[in-house]
Design an enzyme around this catalytic site. Structure first.
Site, PDB file in Angstrom:
ATOM      1  N   VAL A   1       5.327  -0.385   2.821  1.00 19.25           N
ATOM      2  CA  VAL A   1       4.232  -0.599   3.760  1.00 19.25           C
ATOM      3  C   VAL A   1       3.216  -1.534   3.128  1.00 19.25           C
ATOM      4  O   VAL A   1       2.792  -1.326   1.984  1.00 19.25           O
ATOM      5  CB  VAL A   1       3.558   0.730   4.152  1.00 19.25           C
ATOM      6  CG1 VAL A   1       2.444   0.480   5.168  1.00 19.25           C
ATOM      7  CG2 VAL A   1       4.593   1.697   4.726  1.00 19.25           C
TER       8      VAL A   1
ATOM      9  N   ASP B   1      10.267  15.295   8.290  1.00 23.14           N
ATOM     10  CA  ASP B   1       9.868  14.931   6.925  1.00 23.14           C
ATOM     11  C   ASP B   1       8.362  15.110   6.759  1.00 23.14           C
ATOM     12  O   ASP B   1       7.686  14.283   6.143  1.00 23.14           O
ATOM     13  CB  ASP B   1      10.270  13.485   6.627  1.00 23.14           C
ATOM     14  CG  ASP B   1      10.327  13.207   5.120  1.00 23.14           C
ATOM     15  OD1 ASP B   1      10.462  14.175   4.335  1.00 23.14           O
ATOM     16  OD2 ASP B   1      10.231  12.035   4.728  1.00 23.14           O
TER      17      ASP B   1
ATOM     18  N   GLY C   1      11.319   2.381   3.376  1.00 23.96           N
ATOM     19  CA  GLY C   1      10.695   1.077   3.496  1.00 23.96           C
ATOM     20  C   GLY C   1       9.445   0.948   2.643  1.00 23.96           C
ATOM     21  O   GLY C   1       9.040   1.865   1.934  1.00 23.96           O
TER      22      GLY C   1
ATOM     23  N   ILE D   1       0.811  -1.217   0.000  1.00 23.05           N
ATOM     24  CA  ILE D   1       0.000   0.000   0.000  1.00 23.05           C
ATOM     25  C   ILE D   1       0.842   1.263   0.000  1.00 23.05           C
ATOM     26  O   ILE D   1       0.297   2.362  -0.167  1.00 23.05           O
ATOM     27  CB  ILE D   1      -0.982   0.037   1.193  1.00 23.05           C
ATOM     28  CG1 ILE D   1      -0.235  -0.113   2.529  1.00 23.05           C
ATOM     29  CG2 ILE D   1      -2.053  -1.028   1.048  1.00 23.05           C
ATOM     30  CD1 ILE D   1      -1.138  -0.002   3.750  1.00 23.05           C
TER      31      ILE D   1
ATOM     32  N   GLY E   1       8.548   3.964  -0.174  1.00 25.37           N
ATOM     33  CA  GLY E   1       9.273   5.213  -0.040  1.00 25.37           C
ATOM     34  C   GLY E   1      10.730   4.950   0.251  1.00 25.37           C
ATOM     35  O   GLY E   1      11.209   3.814   0.176  1.00 25.37           O
ATOM     36  N   THR E   2      11.431   6.008   0.627  1.00 24.48           N
ATOM     37  CA  THR E   2      12.869   5.910   0.874  1.00 24.48           C
ATOM     38  C   THR E   2      13.173   4.976   2.031  1.00 24.48           C
ATOM     39  O   THR E   2      14.192   4.290   2.028  1.00 24.48           O
ATOM     40  CB  THR E   2      13.426   7.306   1.187  1.00 24.48           C
ATOM     41  OG1 THR E   2      13.069   8.190   0.120  1.00 24.48           O
ATOM     42  CG2 THR E   2      14.946   7.266   1.318  1.00 24.48           C
TER      43      THR E   2
END
Length: 429
Positions: free
Chosen positions: A179, A281, A177, A171, A174-175
């Site tokens: 998900v 972030d 990991g 789902i 990203g940088t």
């Protein structure tokens, strides 16, 4: 071996293999709902997942009995003959009945119906949180390649009983990991699992940041697991996707929606800052949305706890350039503190006003020069018309001197965020 949640790391498990990620297999899914070119995929409501388990957990045999039924006959009820245990009956008693993942889910749905029948209440939320915070004992992922074999220790009982979980579709990525949708196969409850290959120390740092956080506008941490291949952090499942995803799908938000979301983000951020935690972030892609319009700050992969008395957290550049404050881009001299998140809040508000990321016409290197060298805030799109209150709110976020920049508490009281009497969030069309 089993992972232990949430207070210790377990020995590596050579059986775990990180399978190639696949985007959610939604019916009638168009290109915009895949992960191609985007950070977040669509996050379906739990009821949709429960009704179409095969689509979201395609690698698992959902109907094979593999989960221990805790209501089975306890070993203490073994009958004895002349003081000698009946071996056959004893073995039957020691092996609890098993049920399928689908059966567990159906039982969970019935519990939800009983508890939340009628309007949601504070009691319902307490029950829900208590049910999710069951972590603390042994936990093990159900490997679909081994699901046809005996997957349980029939002699485990009480607090030593293993909590089983299954990994579903991707789902988010990203940088820091990937998900996945996940299911507690022991209770039937849904959650999200962030899996990554990073140093154990970096992972432990994130765990330490998250484990004691408890706020309605912060994604709830549930626990973690370490295996030989990767590290997993278990999180509350927030259906509906991110603010960034909604902006890409629907364009810029109405003024009232922007105000509502901004107020909630500030509440969550004020809680983090009260704990001396800097997110570092904050952006629209890292703020998740419930279908009811509730916002939750997520992705604490590079968050930092400010340990110095003056609140300075780091002298290292961290974050995503388009949302970064000047002092975060070049922090070597003075470092930076929680005020970098305030600049990022301003950037998120710009995203909601315009439907585009800040500095949408510039490359990262150019933005770094404009923000740090020229002390420029992100420009406002020509099609965005701001009221005087909105302009003042923006300027309070983008004050160059962090000492003069507004705090979360100050921004939360800003008159720009006042909503019309009787206003309520309506679902995105």
């Amino acid at each position: 071996m089993h992972g232990v949640l949430p207070n210790s790391l377990a020995p590596p498990n050579p059986l775990h293999q990180l399978r190639p990620p696949q985007p959610l297999r939604m019916k009638n899914r168009d290109k915009s709902s895949t992960l191609e070119g985007h950070t977040w995929a669509h996050r379906p409501p739990p009821e949709d997942v429960y009704e179409h388990l095969e689509e979201f957990f395609p690698d698992h045999d959902l109907d094979k009995p593999s989960i221990e039924d805790s209501r089975g006959t306890p070993p203490t009820s073994v009958e004895q003959t002349y003081g000698i245990p009946n071996i056959v009956d004893r073995d039957k008693a020691l092996v609890p009945p098993q049920k399928s993942i689908r059966t567990v889910v159906e039982q969970h749905k019935k519990r939800i119906d009983r508890v939340s029948r009628g309007e949601p209440s504070a009691d319902t939320m307490v029950w829900r949180k208590r049910n999710t915070k069951i972590w603390g004992g042994p936990i093990e992922e159900i490997d679909p390649s081994l699901q046809t074999k005996a997957n349980l220790d029939p002699y485990a009982a009480g607090p030593d009983r293993i909590l089983k979980w299954v990994r579903g579709e991707l789902i988010a990525k990203g940088t820091y990991g990937r998900v996945y949708l996940a299911l507690n196969a022991t209770t039937g409850e849904m959650f999200a699992v962030n899996q990554r290959m990073k140093s154990v120390q970096a992972f432990k740092t994130e765990i330490e940041t998250l484990k004691d956080l408890d706020h309605p506008h912060i994604v709830q941490y549930l626990g973690f697991e370490e295996t030989k291949t990767f590290l997993s952090i278990f999180l509350e499942y927030v259906p509906g996707g991110s603010i960034g995803r909604r902006l890409r799908d629907h364009g810029k938000f109405d003024e009232e929606v922007t105000k509502s979301f901004t107020g909630q983000i500030l509440e969550g951020l004020e809680y983090l800052h009260s704990k001396n935690i800097i997110h570092r972030d904050l952006k629209a892609d890292n703020i998740l949305l419930e279908s009811t319009g509730i916002c939750k700050i997520s992705d604490f992969g590079i968050s930092k706890r400010a340990d110095d008395p003056d609140g300075t957290a780091s002298h290292v550049m961290q974050g995503t350039v388009f949302w970064m404050a000047p002092e975060a881009i070049h922090p070597q001299n003075k470092g930076y503190n929680t005020k970098v998140d305030i600049w990022s809040v301003g950037c998120v508000v710009l995203e909601m006003w315009s439907g585009k990321r800040p500095w949408s016409d510039d490359e990262a290197v150019t933005v770094m020069f404009k923000v740090y060298q020229n002390k420029q805030p992100p420009p406002i799109s020509s099609d965005v018309v701001l009221s005087d209150l909105a302009k003042d709110f923006k300027d309070r976020c983008f004050t160059i001197d962090p000492e003069e920049r507004a705090s979360t508490a100050e921004l939360s009281q800003h008159p720009y965020l006042e909503l019309p009497r009787g206003w309520a969030f309506k679902s995105f069309k």
